[in-house]
Design an enzyme around this catalytic site. Structure first.
Site, mmCIF file in Angstrom:
data_model
loop_
_atom_site.group_PDB
_atom_site.id
_atom_site.type_symbol
_atom_site.label_atom_id
_atom_site.label_comp_id
_atom_site.label_asym_id
_atom_site.label_seq_id
_atom_site.Cartn_x
_atom_site.Cartn_y
_atom_site.Cartn_z
ATOM 1 C CB SER A 96 -0.917 0.011 1.235
ATOM 2 O OG SER A 96 -0.139 -0.058 2.421
ATOM 3 C CG HIS B 30 -3.800 -1.580 -1.352
ATOM 4 N ND1 HIS B 30 -4.422 -0.427 -0.942
ATOM 5 C CD2 HIS B 30 -3.443 -2.241 -0.215
ATOM 6 C CE1 HIS B 30 -4.430 -0.379 0.381
ATOM 7 N NE2 HIS B 30 -3.848 -1.466 0.847
ATOM 8 C CD GLU C 287 -6.153 2.226 -3.106
ATOM 9 O OE1 GLU C 287 -6.507 3.406 -3.006
ATOM 10 O OE2 GLU C 287 -5.272 1.706 -2.404
#
Length: 291
Positions: free
Chosen positions: A120, A141, A153
């Site tokens: 992240s 992510h 993500e």
């Protein structure tokens, strides 16, 4: 574009175990790797507990539980990822560790396999640089708890091919997740807000403004969040939060991203969160969130 049928998850911690549930629940053959057999045993037990609770709550048909668990297998041998079509890395936030892992995987997995990182905060392009296949590398992510949260993500590195992103995006949707494309930047979208926000909550505890339980209650009641920031930090783990802060602050110099001293004291005391039975809150057991 070859079909993805077998997914390897590297790391059986909180995040890896949750991602494995997402994959197995969607019908993918799911292999979970960890160096420690007890970590695999704990992840499998937590997975069964979570699925059993889902059946009791009417969110999962009873006959699906054994089907999902049949898709889930654990291994301490990275070589068992040889036939994986996609490997998602969920180990702790250390660039050298990730480079070492992907370097080994590059020699084990077939050329068709896509590598993905659940990082992240660390640059996808930097991690991909040590993978041996930067064109077949992408950021995926997931959000904690992965078995409940839908957002993923999706972040291409500079060398990620369009085909790689498209294949990863397709498998993400097949898992029932909601992919969002982001640039390769520290924190992407979610943690850009979340890491400083969580640190603000820690600093409120440090300053004695309110007790942890009251801060969590205030945020949940006043902002409609399902989980308070200190409850979320207990799920993330203080050791992981420290690494997230160091990675993000090291690149952005954002003061609010700097690791609060209380986190370091809690790590020294062994108060890591749910994984150790004590964080900002006490925990009687280590069952998976939502189970």
């Amino acid at each position: 574009m070859s079909e993805i049928k077998t997914i390897g998850i590297a790391g059986a911690g909180t995040m890896g175990a949750g991602i494995a549930i997402v994959c197995a629940r969607a019908g993918f053959r799911t292999r979970v790797f960890d160096l420690k057999q007890d970590a695999l045993d704990r992840a499998r037990s937590q997975t069964e507990g979570f699925l059993r609770k889902s059946v009791e709550r009417g969110k999962l048909a009873g006959e699906k539980l054994p089907e999902i668990m049949a898709q889930w297998s654990g291994t301490t041998r990275l070589e068992d990822f040889a036939d994986c079509d996609l490997v998602i890395e969920a180990v702790f936030e250390s660039l050298p560790v990730k480079h070492d892992l992907f370097g080994k995987l590059d020699r084990i997995c077939g050329p068709q396999a896509i590598f993905a990182s659940n990082t992240s905060t660390i640059s996808i392009t930097e991690i991909a640089g040590g993978s041996g296949r930067p064109d077949r590398f992408v950021g995926m992510h997931f959000c904690l708890p992965a078995q409940l949260m839908k957002l993923v993500e999706m972040s291409p590195g500079l060398a990620t091919s369009e085909e790689t992103l498209a294949r990863a995006w397709t498998v993400c949707e097949a898992m029932g997740q909601k992919p969002v494309k982001t640039q390769d930047t520290p924190g992407f979208v979610l943690n850009y807000f979340l890491i400083p926000f969580n640190n603000d909550a820690i600093r409120l505890v440090e300053q004695g403004v309110a007790e942890a339980a009251d801060i969590d209650l205030a945020i949940k009641t006043g902002m409609g969040y399902a989980m308070g920031p200190l409850e979320l930090l207990d799920l993330i783990g203080m050791d992981t939060q420290k690494l997230l802060c160091e990675a993000m602050h090291g690149v952005t110099n954002e003061p609010r991203a700097a690791c609060p001293p209380l986190v370091k004291r809690m790590i020294a005391a062994g108060w890591l969160g749910r994984k150790s039975g004590r964080g900002f809150h006490p925990y009687a057991d280590s069952k998976m969130y939502g189970a």
